[in-house]
Design an enzyme around this catalytic site. Structure first.
Site, PDB file in Angstrom:
ATOM      1  N   GLU A  10       0.911  -1.257  -0.166  1.00  0.00           N
ATOM      2  CA  GLU A  10       0.131  -0.002  -0.178  1.00  0.00           C
ATOM      3  C   GLU A  10       1.002   1.255   0.156  1.00  0.00           C
ATOM      4  O   GLU A  10       1.739   1.269   0.708  1.00  0.00           O
ATOM      5  CB  GLU A  10      -0.972  -0.108   1.407  1.00  0.00           C
ATOM      6  CG  GLU A  10      -1.620   1.205   1.545  1.00  0.00           C
ATOM      7  CD  GLU A  10      -2.610   1.030   2.934  1.00  0.00           C
ATOM      8  OE1 GLU A  10      -3.392   2.000   3.079  1.00  0.00           O
ATOM      9  OE2 GLU A  10      -2.059   0.454   3.548  1.00  0.00           O
TER      10      GLU A  10
ATOM     11  N   LYS B 208      -9.395   2.295  -1.933  1.00  0.00           N
ATOM     12  CA  LYS B 208      -9.946   1.769  -0.373  1.00  0.00           C
ATOM     13  C   LYS B 208     -11.047   2.266   0.009  1.00  0.00           C
ATOM     14  O   LYS B 208     -11.467   3.318  -0.068  1.00  0.00           O
ATOM     15  CB  LYS B 208      -8.656   2.210   0.264  1.00  0.00           C
ATOM     16  CG  LYS B 208      -8.642   1.776   1.869  1.00  0.00           C
ATOM     17  CD  LYS B 208      -7.477   2.205   2.580  1.00  0.00           C
ATOM     18  CE  LYS B 208      -7.468   1.508   3.811  1.00  0.00           C
ATOM     19  NZ  LYS B 208      -5.927   2.089   4.519  1.00  0.00           N
TER      20      LYS B 208
ATOM     21  N   CYS C  80      -5.374  -2.795   3.067  1.00  0.00           N
ATOM     22  CA  CYS C  80      -4.978  -2.679   4.350  1.00  0.00           C
ATOM     23  C   CYS C  80      -6.381  -2.852   5.192  1.00  0.00           C
ATOM     24  O   CYS C  80      -7.140  -3.668   5.369  1.00  0.00           O
ATOM     25  CB  CYS C  80      -4.473  -1.300   4.815  1.00  0.00           C
ATOM     26  SG  CYS C  80      -3.590  -1.367   6.351  1.00  0.00           S
TER      27      CYS C  80
END
Length: 573
Positions: A45, A117, A150
């Site tokens: 990331e 995300k 994440c």
């Protein structure tokens, strides 16, 4: 489409404000992995820029569109080596000028797809918007590939969406911190969706934040097939996509056994409001006050003799009350009637009456599984009893293959208000379905009781990590680094008491325990019975300070509150 391929994860420590250096280093590592035969290569990331940005103005010089100059450089590597690459980078949308924390899949023909995300960590709102592209699965010549970033994977719904979408591989890129890795949530998402998970995490220190490393390849059974602990590096693994496509968890066809009609809460945000207000709306079923309590789990192998099982239950209940100070004891699935060709009993019959007598004699509450006969229809059930009698019954909703030989599935959840707080019941195989625990959390449960007879690997050790962590985050060896039920407790912000059968010869490995509501709280509030028959207890806390706002994590549901339910509609279809 190939079913066997070599994959690689890249672990890397980027440097803020040195984008060109970071990209050059990543291109070099990706090229090295490709030259070693990797067809799919995953990088961390925000690996092109670093992560800990103060605000939009600070990150602005480093964002770019997708496709753009950075993706072009990785596309050249993909084209030269006929491979696929996942890159994490800050993206700008030219139409809106919004910034996103994005993962992009790049192949020999260029950009295949992008994931923005969807579930922001505390840092993202300083500069980026929540993702608006959903949770896609990209069909490629090397397999069906999904991307998550994440914090996305903290939420059971994200991996489930791509699992149901047919993903063979979840490429999870992260800047994971605050625990020893490979992280238990990574392992859990691979196991519950029976797919590969390629984890690319960063390591190192950035603006006082210590990142955990542990980049790895995780198999559909949760096995760590390749791993990097600390430092920059590349790890390779050979994977077989047919293992993922079998979609079997603990030997069961879990996707076929789902009960979407029971998951209608998933696309709702029941915790978007103060839960103490929400659950007391219109005066209907306000949350009970809660309290501190001692909860125990009992681990043993029931026989086919009801009388003998009840005697053993009383013996263990007495031990739990006397030696552990337990006020509530959970026993395994079908502990009353036995596992093989169970002799079903009625809820209003003498066996359950005996349980109530045991509870009264020892001043405790008991949750226990039994085969139930209701006017000739058989159920795999659990009952919660106290000294005053039966509090509630739950009938297992997710039947495994052995249940289907005799039992009818239940059609409603078991949620009961008690002096211990709001209590939900699950039975064994139910807990293999992340949707089950989530529904109970959304209904306000503080404590989940799970009588179980689960075979297979429920826990896994860790040899210890060289990555330094702030006290009291553990870094040493741990025989129970991953435990499926600890993940179930933490992801739903509930206490969870799990009582499993122990019979090694028959494949029941026990690992019963009482688990706390916060995955990242150390030292952990838990107790695990690692082997053998017996009881073990831990204190739980479902109380609240004298205020109209929730002060306890089981009431606040800190993680559950951060769900993005507008993405979850496909889970109930």
């Amino acid at each position: 489409m190939t079913t066997s391929l070599k994959v690689a994860t890249v672990q890397f420590e980027p440097t803020m404000f040195e984008k060109e250096r970071n990209i050059a280093r990543l291109v070099g590592m990706v090229t090295e992995a490709a030259q070693d035969g990797a067809r799919l290569i995953v990088t961390p990331e925000m690996g092109t820029t670093g992560y800990c940005w103060f605000d939009r103005a600070e990150v602005a010089p480093f964002v770019e569109p997708i496709p753009g100059p950075t993706t072009d450089r990785f596309a050249a590597v993909a084209r030269t080596h006929d491979c696929y690459i996942v890159v994490g980078m800050p993206e700008v949308d030219p139409d809106t000028n919004l910034y996103f924390n994005s993962a992009v899949l790049i192949g020999p023909q260029g950009v295949v797809g992008t994931h923005r995300k969807t579930h922001p960590y505390i840092a993202e709102p300083k500069w980026s918007a929540p993702g608006d592209l959903g949770h896609q699965v990209f069909d490629t010549p090397i397999g069906r590939i999904a991307l998550l970033v994440c914090m996305d994977i903290h939420f059971v719904e994200t991996a489930r969406l791509v699992g149901l979408g047919g993903a063979d591989i979840i490429c999870h890129i992260s800047n994971w911190l605050a625990e020893r890795t490979p992280a238990p949530y990574w392992i859990t998402r691979a196991v519950e969706n029976s797919c590969y998970l390629i984890e690319a995490n960063r390591w190192g220190l950035e603006r006082t934040v210590q990142f955990s490393g542990g980049s790895c390849v995780i198999g559909p059974d949760g096995a760590i097939e390749a791993v990097i602990d600390a430092g920059d590096g590349i790890a390779h693994a050979e994977i077989d996509l047919e293992r993922a496509r079998a979609r079997r968890v603990f030997g069961e066809s879990v996707f076929e056994q789902r009960r979407p009609e029971l998951y209608m809460e998933l696309p709702t945000g029941t915790l978007g409001w103060n839960p103490l207000d929400f659950f007391s709306l219109y005066g209907h079923r306000p949350l009970p006050p809660g309290r501190r309590s001692r909860v125990a789990v009992a681990q043993f192998a029931p026989s086919g003799d009801v009388a003998a099982n009840l005697a053993r239950i009383e013996q263990l209940a007495a031990t739990a009350a006397r030696e552990e100070g337990a006020e509530l004891v959970v026993f395994p699935e079908r502990a009353v009637t036995g596992l093989d060709a169970p002799d079903a009993v009625r809820l209003d019959g003498p066996a359950v009456a005996r349980l109530t007598a045991i509870a009264a004699r020892h001043g405790i509450h008991i949750a226990v599984g039994f085969a139930e006969d209701d006017e000739g229809t058989l159920y795999n059930s659990a009952v919660l009893v106290g000294p005053q009698g039966v509090i509630g019954r739950y009938r297992k909703t997710h039947l495994d293959a052995s249940d289907h030989n005799w039992a009818t599935p239940g059609d409603e959840w078991g949620v009961f208000d008690t002096k211990f707080g709001r209590v939900g019941l699950l039975i064994g195989h139910d807990a293999a379905f992340p949707e089950a625990g989530r529904v109970l959390a959304l209904r306000g449960c503080d404590l989940v009781l799970c009588p179980a007879a689960l075979r297979g690997k429920l826990a896994a050790p860790h040899a210890g990590s060289a990555v330094a962590q702030n006290y009291p985050i553990p870094t040493g060896a741990d025989p129970h680094h991953w435990h499926l039920m600890r993940a179930r407790a933490g992801e739903n912000n509930v206490h969870l008491a799990f009582a499993n059968v122990i019979d090694e010869a028959s494949g029941y490995h026990g690992k019963s325990g009482v688990f706390g509501p916060d995955t990242f709280e150390f030292p952990r509030r838990e107790a695990i019975l690692g082997e053998g028959e017996g009881v073990i207890a831990a204190e739980i806390d479902t109380s609240n300070l004298d205020t109209r706002y929730p002060t306890n994590v089981v009431r606040r549901k800190d993680l559950v509150t951060m769900r993005q339910p507008h993405h979850y509609v496909p889970l109930i279809r």
